[in-house]
Structure formats: C-alpha cells, structure tokens
Enzyme design. Sequence first.
Site, PDB file in Angstrom:
ATOM      1  CD  GLU A 191      -3.197   0.475   0.190  1.00  0.00           C
ATOM      2  OE1 GLU A 191      -2.666   1.508  -0.286  1.00  0.00           O
ATOM      3  OE2 GLU A 191      -4.396   0.186   0.020  1.00  0.00           O
TER       4      GLU A 191
ATOM      5  CG  ASN B  28      -8.572   2.974   0.522  1.00  0.00           C
ATOM      6  OD1 ASN B  28      -7.403   3.331   0.362  1.00  0.00           O
ATOM      7  ND2 ASN B  28      -8.914   1.724   0.780  1.00  0.00           N
TER       8      ASN B  28
ATOM      9  CG  ASP C 104      -7.499  -0.110  -2.042  1.00  0.00           C
ATOM     10  OD1 ASP C 104      -6.885   0.757  -1.391  1.00  0.00           O
ATOM     11  OD2 ASP C 104      -7.573  -1.287  -1.671  1.00  0.00           O
TER      12      ASP C 104
END
Length: 301
Positions: free
Chosen positions: A23, A153, A206
């Site tokens: 991430e 997000n 995302d």
Amino acid sequence: MTNGMTNDQPFSCVLDARAKLGESPVWSVAEQALYWVDIKGRSLNRFDPAAGTSRAWAVPEDIGCVGLRKGGGFVAGMRSGLWELDGEGRPLALLAANPEDHAVSRFNDGRADPAGRFLAGTLDEPKAGGKAHLYRLDRRGLAALAGGILTSNGLAFSPDGRTLYHSDTPTFTVYRYRYDPVTGEVSDREVFVRLEPTGDDRGRPDGAAVDSEGCYWTALYEGGRVRRYAPTGALLSEHPVPARCPTMVAFGGPDLRTLYLTTASAGRPAEELERFPRSGGIFALAVDVPGLPEPLVDPAV
C-alpha cells in the site's frame, strides 16, 4: 481533455515483492525512489527502479500509509496513531493518537495536502458500524473531516488543491469535496463515482492519484484493474493488472510518467495466487500524461 494512452494497456511487474498487503506508494523526487508499505507485513520499503534494488525496514505495528516529511523521515499512519518516523522507519514521536478503538481500528490511506498538512483515514475492521473517519493533522492537532465510513481510502487532490477525492471502499463509492487549501477545511461532499458490483466482479475503489490533467486514477481491489476518470466522472480508460487485488497508484520516474501500483496477496485463494503469481508485487505502467510531485508533510503548517 485527452485520454493520453490506449485503453487496456496493461501493467507489468517491476518488483516481485511478495507483499502481504502492499500500500501507500509515494515517489521521492529528490531520491528518484519509490517508498511503500506492507501493512500486514509491518514494513516500510524503498524501491530504486534505476538500480533495480529494494530495501525493507521492519516497523513495530500495522502501518497503513506513509508521507515524506520535510527535513527528512516520514509521517506514518499506524494502528496506534500518526507517528513521525526516521529514514529507516524507526518511530521518533507520536504526533496524534488514534482516537478510535485500536482493537478494531487502524489508520489506512493517507497523504499530504498541497500545503503540507497530513490527511489520513481509518478503517473499521469489522465493517459493521461505519465507525471510521477521515482526519487532518496539522500544528493545531488532529481534526475529523468526515465520519460514517467503513474504509477510508482513495485520497487525492486536484492540481489546484481545491478538490479533495476520497473513497469508502466497501461501499464502492468515490466522493468529491470542496477543499480550502488555506484552512484545510472540507465542504459540499458529493458522489463522484459509484461502481456497481456484480456476482463476478467485486472491484471497488482503493488507493488513488490525480494526474496533471486533473484525472483521477483508482485501483480496483478484487477487480484486477486500474481506472482513469475525467474530472467530470466520465470513465476514460481501464488497464488490466496481473493481480486480483491492486491497492494504490502513484506517479513516479524522472518525468512522473510512470504509474506505479502496489498489490496484495494475503488471504487470497490458492487458485488465484497460482493464476497471478506476482500478487503482492509492484507493477508499473508508462503513461503520456504525467503526475504531479508529491507534497512533503510540513510540521510547521
């Protein structure tokens, strides 16, 4: 407004990182290197594309996001709160505690605004009550900007800094706010994009980034692709990824015309990992429309 590329141009793997939950990629213009985190692997990572080398530093708890700090080091969103880290991921100071229940909440996606404030949101792990929030950290302390969220997000800013994008991943929704770059306040929330899941496609928004034309790029988790949307919300292009769970994009390279992408492998079915053996890797796509340099977190703001 131009598309800037051919639809369906695929991403390719540039680092077989085998991350559990990769991430928060962020490009350092000064170092010409990509920093990123492995949330479940509890590591801060650095990839040097020119040299083809990577390094990883262990961190003491789940690390959801990282921002480059003015003067060196990082600001990181972790389970316990927002921390200042040194250049090798060692915690130096707790900047703001996570005000939510740490047993079921951790910081997730985050990035600096154009002025140097750090915005980061939390994740409601049970996905049961919409108890997560989006927060802003500056010299005044921690302030909640939005609530009623399951998984915060998709934070990204328009090139002029006056529009903030933000997604709630499990609800398949990307929101858009009016953002005041002077005060860091948000207003006038509206739906920017809402995806419609099907029985075969649970791709949901995302992590994200905005390019220099103001177009919003979002990774579709469990969707195996990345989409580019115009500021109007019109879908411009879609790019397949040889991994089922892309997580976040970031512009990098000498001219910011390489779109990097983190992915996840943790908890995925064996059949899926056999089909996509580079899951958890770092992927890249050459683009015609460059991104913008990532702002540094400025503790004085």
